[in-house]
Design a protein around this motif. Structure first.
Motif, PDB file in Angstrom:
ATOM      1  N   PRO A 385       0.675  -1.182  -0.157  1.00  0.00           N
ATOM      2  CA  PRO A 385      -0.079  -0.033  -0.071  1.00  0.00           C
ATOM      3  C   PRO A 385       0.797   1.197  -0.054  1.00  0.00           C
ATOM      4  CG  PRO A 385      -0.735  -1.512   1.643  1.00  0.00           C
ATOM      5  CD  PRO A 385       0.435  -2.010   1.183  1.00  0.00           C
ATOM      6  N   GLN A 386       0.200   2.267  -0.343  1.00  0.00           N
ATOM      7  CA  GLN A 386       0.886   3.578  -0.293  1.00  0.00           C
ATOM      8  C   GLN A 386       1.365   4.112   0.989  1.00  0.00           C
ATOM      9  OE1 GLN A 386      -2.182   5.858  -2.126  1.00  0.00           O
ATOM     10  NE2 GLN A 386      -1.358   5.684  -4.127  1.00  0.00           N
ATOM     11  N   SER A 387       2.475   4.858   1.165  1.00  0.00           N
ATOM     12  CA  SER A 387       3.235   5.107   2.247  1.00  0.00           C
ATOM     13  C   SER A 387       2.450   6.627   2.774  1.00  0.00           C
ATOM     14  CB  SER A 387       4.463   5.367   2.116  1.00  0.00           C
ATOM     15  OG  SER A 387       4.889   6.389   1.251  1.00  0.00           O
ATOM     16  N   SER A 388       2.763   6.926   4.047  1.00  0.00           N
ATOM     17  CA  SER A 388       2.417   8.077   4.394  1.00  0.00           C
ATOM     18  C   SER A 388       2.852   9.618   3.860  1.00  0.00           C
ATOM     19  CB  SER A 388       2.924   8.266   5.799  1.00  0.00           C
ATOM     20  OG  SER A 388       2.476   7.109   6.769  1.00  0.00           O
ATOM     21  N   LEU A 389       3.825   9.167   3.071  1.00  0.00           N
ATOM     22  CA  LEU A 389       4.356  10.475   2.198  1.00  0.00           C
ATOM     23  C   LEU A 389       3.591  10.725   0.857  1.00  0.00           C
ATOM     24  CD1 LEU A 389       6.168  12.607   1.463  1.00  0.00           C
ATOM     25  CD2 LEU A 389       7.902  10.922   0.581  1.00  0.00           C
ATOM     26  N   ASP A 390       3.278   9.270   0.408  1.00  0.00           N
ATOM     27  CA  ASP A 390       2.492   9.438  -0.984  1.00  0.00           C
ATOM     28  C   ASP A 390       1.105   9.875  -0.635  1.00  0.00           C
ATOM     29  OD1 ASP A 390       4.899   8.445  -2.066  1.00  0.00           O
ATOM     30  OD2 ASP A 390       3.961   6.257  -2.124  1.00  0.00           O
ATOM     31  N   ILE A 391       0.720   9.197   0.523  1.00  0.00           N
ATOM     32  CA  ILE A 391      -0.932   9.603   0.932  1.00  0.00           C
ATOM     33  C   ILE A 391      -0.995  11.254   1.160  1.00  0.00           C
ATOM     34  CG2 ILE A 391      -2.535   9.567   2.439  1.00  0.00           C
ATOM     35  CD1 ILE A 391      -2.015   6.557   2.718  1.00  0.00           C
ATOM     36  N   SER A 392       0.018  11.845   1.875  1.00  0.00           N
ATOM     37  CA  SER A 392      -0.064  13.251   2.213  1.00  0.00           C
ATOM     38  C   SER A 392       0.349  13.864   0.705  1.00  0.00           C
ATOM     39  CB  SER A 392       1.262  13.383   3.065  1.00  0.00           C
ATOM     40  OG  SER A 392       1.210  15.005   3.421  1.00  0.00           O
ATOM     41  N   LYS A 393       1.176  13.522   0.221  1.00  0.00           N
ATOM     42  CA  LYS A 393       1.232  14.100  -1.529  1.00  0.00           C
ATOM     43  C   LYS A 393      -0.102  14.281  -2.144  1.00  0.00           C
ATOM     44  CE  LYS A 393       6.081  13.534  -2.391  1.00  0.00           C
ATOM     45  NZ  LYS A 393       7.148  13.088  -3.334  1.00  0.00           N
ATOM     46  N   ILE A 394      -0.672  13.077  -2.220  1.00  0.00           N
ATOM     47  CA  ILE A 394      -2.046  13.037  -3.048  1.00  0.00           C
ATOM     48  C   ILE A 394      -3.036  14.030  -2.325  1.00  0.00           C
ATOM     49  CG2 ILE A 394      -3.765  11.460  -3.840  1.00  0.00           C
ATOM     50  CD1 ILE A 394      -1.694   9.375  -3.950  1.00  0.00           C
ATOM     51  N   GLN A 395      -3.021  13.980  -1.297  1.00  0.00           N
ATOM     52  CA  GLN A 395      -4.130  14.573  -0.291  1.00  0.00           C
ATOM     53  C   GLN A 395      -4.142  16.280  -0.506  1.00  0.00           C
ATOM     54  OE1 GLN A 395      -4.497  13.747   3.687  1.00  0.00           O
ATOM     55  NE2 GLN A 395      -6.099  15.182   4.174  1.00  0.00           N
ATOM     56  N   PHE A 396      -2.702  16.824  -0.586  1.00  0.00           N
ATOM     57  CA  PHE A 396      -2.469  18.109  -0.541  1.00  0.00           C
ATOM     58  C   PHE A 396      -2.086  18.623  -1.948  1.00  0.00           C
ATOM     59  CE2 PHE A 396      -2.119  17.000   3.991  1.00  0.00           C
ATOM     60  CZ  PHE A 396      -2.912  18.049   4.388  1.00  0.00           C
ATOM     61  N   ASN A 397      -2.051  17.784  -2.944  1.00  0.00           N
ATOM     62  CA  ASN A 397      -1.855  18.221  -4.231  1.00  0.00           C
ATOM     63  C   ASN A 397      -2.895  19.051  -4.751  1.00  0.00           C
ATOM     64  OD1 ASN A 397      -0.345  17.964  -7.045  1.00  0.00           O
ATOM     65  ND2 ASN A 397      -2.085  16.540  -7.530  1.00  0.00           N
ATOM     66  N   LYS A 398      -2.295  20.073  -5.580  1.00  0.00           N
ATOM     67  CA  LYS A 398      -3.330  21.192  -6.081  1.00  0.00           C
ATOM     68  C   LYS A 398      -3.158  21.163  -7.779  1.00  0.00           C
ATOM     69  CE  LYS A 398      -4.354  22.688  -2.114  1.00  0.00           C
ATOM     70  NZ  LYS A 398      -5.684  22.517  -1.376  1.00  0.00           N
ATOM     71  N   ASP A 399      -2.297  20.216  -8.306  1.00  0.00           N
ATOM     72  CA  ASP A 399      -2.284  20.308  -9.561  1.00  0.00           C
ATOM     73  C   ASP A 399      -3.204  19.200 -10.259  1.00  0.00           C
ATOM     74  OD1 ASP A 399      -1.230  19.412 -12.351  1.00  0.00           O
ATOM     75  OD2 ASP A 399       0.670  20.583 -11.857  1.00  0.00           O
ATOM     76  N   VAL A 400      -4.014  19.517 -10.997  1.00  0.00           N
ATOM     77  CA  VAL A 400      -4.939  18.646 -11.489  1.00  0.00           C
ATOM     78  C   VAL A 400      -4.564  17.652 -12.392  1.00  0.00           C
ATOM     79  CG1 VAL A 400      -7.292  18.563 -12.847  1.00  0.00           C
ATOM     80  CG2 VAL A 400      -6.681  20.352 -11.518  1.00  0.00           C
ATOM     81  N   GLY A 401      -3.748  17.959 -13.364  1.00  0.00           N
ATOM     82  CA  GLY A 401      -2.767  17.021 -14.175  1.00  0.00           C
ATOM     83  C   GLY A 401      -2.254  15.926 -13.515  1.00  0.00           C
ATOM     84  N   GLN A 402      -1.423  16.345 -12.510  1.00  0.00           N
ATOM     85  CA  GLN A 402      -0.614  15.371 -11.912  1.00  0.00           C
ATOM     86  C   GLN A 402      -1.556  14.511 -11.088  1.00  0.00           C
ATOM     87  OE1 GLN A 402       2.078  17.564  -9.260  1.00  0.00           O
ATOM     88  NE2 GLN A 402       3.614  17.507 -10.935  1.00  0.00           N
ATOM     89  N   ALA A 403      -2.628  15.040 -10.543  1.00  0.00           N
ATOM     90  CA  ALA A 403      -3.683  14.227  -9.903  1.00  0.00           C
ATOM     91  C   ALA A 403      -4.190  13.182 -10.987  1.00  0.00           C
ATOM     92  CB  ALA A 403      -4.649  14.951  -9.317  1.00  0.00           C
ATOM     93  N   VAL A 404      -4.486  13.349 -12.156  1.00  0.00           N
ATOM     94  CA  VAL A 404      -5.012  12.545 -13.054  1.00  0.00           C
ATOM     95  C   VAL A 404      -3.941  11.514 -13.410  1.00  0.00           C
ATOM     96  CG1 VAL A 404      -6.080  12.108 -15.204  1.00  0.00           C
ATOM     97  CG2 VAL A 404      -6.735  14.029 -13.886  1.00  0.00           C
TER      98      VAL A 404
END
Length: 521
Positions: A385-404
């Motif tokens: 599963p995803q680590s704490s750093l990965d989950i934190s990056k996804i949660q606070f990410n503002k870039d829509v392109g990177q999120a997709v």
């Protein structure tokens, strides 16, 4: 205009024009003609004879239109399906605009996180029911293609300015700036779509294969088919193969499909890791870290990494990684120490709490060793599963392109892991059937199998499996994607298949074998 047309058509349904014409002709000397204009019927005097008038009435545009049919009320499933798709699209994008806050109070998540959650939830609803190695139903496959196209259409409007040349009528060449889809999306979205199509085609390739089948776990045959691997995956139906095992063509086909799915998984993992590395580390995650690597790793792990002689393989073999929780905890500690050391490299003030008392050369060495451990962990435990750093990056990410890109590559990686796990279930059952056949043949001859014989039989089976993964039957990712590799063409050496190296069985494959998307909160 449409409303007027409907009123006109309803008038044609209610009145008998010929009867009205006949009744009106008895009252008036001049014959009259009825026509519909803008939804209202009118009587117009005509000087034509009665016979001609009746003929023209029969050939009039009003009589040529079917009285009971309207473009909006025509019977059929197409308008209803289109209306249902429209309503579904409205519902999807309304949730995205509201940020999953149905109250409309502005307390929703960012657009990037809402879109990432939408792609993750869609994949969970579509592929979560894929418990067997068989083609996806057509309705689910059509729904997946339709709704993922809706969500990916957002990336078509994420653009960047690039220089271009424009020639005027006078022949003057002028440099202008034009818009183009952003570079990372332009490169990765088509590649991910190709990987998506390859996984769907892999499942479709198992259509019509009846050498292996699935039975209910509660049935008598299901109880007989249970083994150590199927008992760990209690939610999946057991798989059955013929008593003598699979045929040679079916076994080769399974190994070929497994090889192709492995390549797809590696490509999806590479894209996902690249996107996550480009995401900014949230300040909330940095604030939660200790101020030095020793406090994050612990004394034992820190001493092993900072020693003069370091072997990552031996380091991992000394640690207890018997459960998924322990492996994930180690990954979180290693990632936290890397962030701490990188931050100390950029902080020059020694009085700061992030200041470093260790030289920069040693700090870079420690960081490189920690990154090597992370790579080995991802290779040995691909379903982690995803680590704490990965989950934190996804949660606070503002870039829509990177999120997709992150969410799309992650669900494709999860689907590839699922398909590969289903293939390995069939191959494991086939290997058990072969062993039982060999034991039955030996006992029928009156011989007794010793431990030495069983070990030699196991080694011969492993050799046979490696021979089935011959490089001549193994393709690289470039071959599956339809891309050419000039360097490989110029070399006469055969391409080494990843299946040729003996694979270490991960505990994740024995526990669940399915990497479901994790929650974001």
């Amino acid at each position: 205009m449409v409303a007027a047309l409907e009123r006109g058509l309803s008038a044609s349904k209610s009145f008998n024009f010929k009867r009205m014409f006949n009744s009106s002709s008895t009252k008036h000397q001049q014959p009259q003609t009825i026509f519909v204009e803008n939804g209202d019927s009118h009587l117009v005097e005509s000087n034509t004879p009665k016979s001609q008038n009746s003929d023209s009435l029969s050939a009039s545009p009003v009589e040529s239109i079917p009285p009971m049919i309207s473009p909006l009320n025509r019977p059929g499933k197409r308008p209803d399906r289109q209306q249902a798709d429209t309503e579904m699209m409205k519902d999807r994008f309304a949730k995205l605009l509201l940020g999953e806050d149905m109250s409309g109070g502005g307390k929703g998540v960012s657009s990037a996180l809402a879109l990432s959650n939408a792609i993750t939830n869609l994949a969970a609803s579509i592929f979560g029911e894929q418990t067997k190695l068989q083609p996806m139903p057509q309705d689910r496959q059509a729904r997946w293609k339709k709704e993922i196209d809706w969500l990916l259409s957002v990336t078509d409007h994420i653009v960047e300015f690039v220089p271009s040349q424009q020639t005027s009528k006078d022949g003057v060449c002028t440099e202008i700036m034009v818009t183009r889809q952003r570079g990372d999306l332009l490169m990765n979205i088509p590649a991910l779509r190709k990987l998506d199509a390859m996984l769907i085609d892999t499942l479709d390739n198992f259509k019509g294969h009846n050498e292996f089948y699935y039975v209910s776990r509660d049935s008598e045959e299901g109880k007989q088919a249970s083994n150590a691997r199927s008992n760990d995956k209690w939610w999946l139906p057991p798989v059955r193969v013929p008593p003598g095992g699979l045929s040679e063509p079916a076994r080769r086909m399974l190994y070929f499909q497994k090889d192709s799915v492995t390549q797809v998984q590696k490509a999806a993992m590479a894209i996902n890791a690249q996107v996550l590395s480009e995401m900014a580390i949230p300040e909330s995650y940095i604030d939660s870290l200790p101020k030095n690597g020793r406090a994050s790793l612990g004394d034992a792990i820190y001493k092993s990494i900072t020693e003069e002689w370091f072997d990552p393989e031996q380091f991992l073999s000394m640690l207890d990684m018997s459960t998924e929780h322990k492996v994930l905890d180690l990954k979180n500690k290693i990632e936290a120490s890397i962030v701490i050391w990188k931050r100390k490299l950029h902080v020059k003030d020694s009085k700061s709490s992030w200041g470093s008392a260790v030289s920069l050369e040693k700090r870079e060495l420690f960081e490189e060793r920690a990154e090597t451990i992370l790579v080995l962990l991802k290779q040995k435990f691909p379903g982690l599963p995803q680590s704490s750093l990965d989950i934190s990056k996804i949660q606070f990410n503002k870039d829509v392109g990177q999120a997709v890109l992150e969410s799309y590559s992650r669900i494709l990686e999860s689907l590839a892991y699922t398909v590969m796990s289903r293939i390995e279930d069939v191959l494991y059952t086939d290997s058990l059937a072969l062993k039982q056949t060999l034991l039955a043949e030996e006992t029928s001859d009156g011989g007794r199998t010793t431990e030495t014989d069983s070990e030699s039989a196991g080694s011969s089976n492993s050799v046979e499996e490696n021979e089935k993964l011959d490089p001549r039957y193994s393709k690289t990712l470039l071959d599956f994607m339809g891309w050419s590799d000039n360097s490989s063409k110029s070399s006469d050496k055969p391409t080494k298949s990843p299946g040729l190296t003996p694979k270490k069985i991960s505990y994740l494959e024995n526990l669940n074998g399915f990497r479901s998307p994790k929650a974001r909160h």
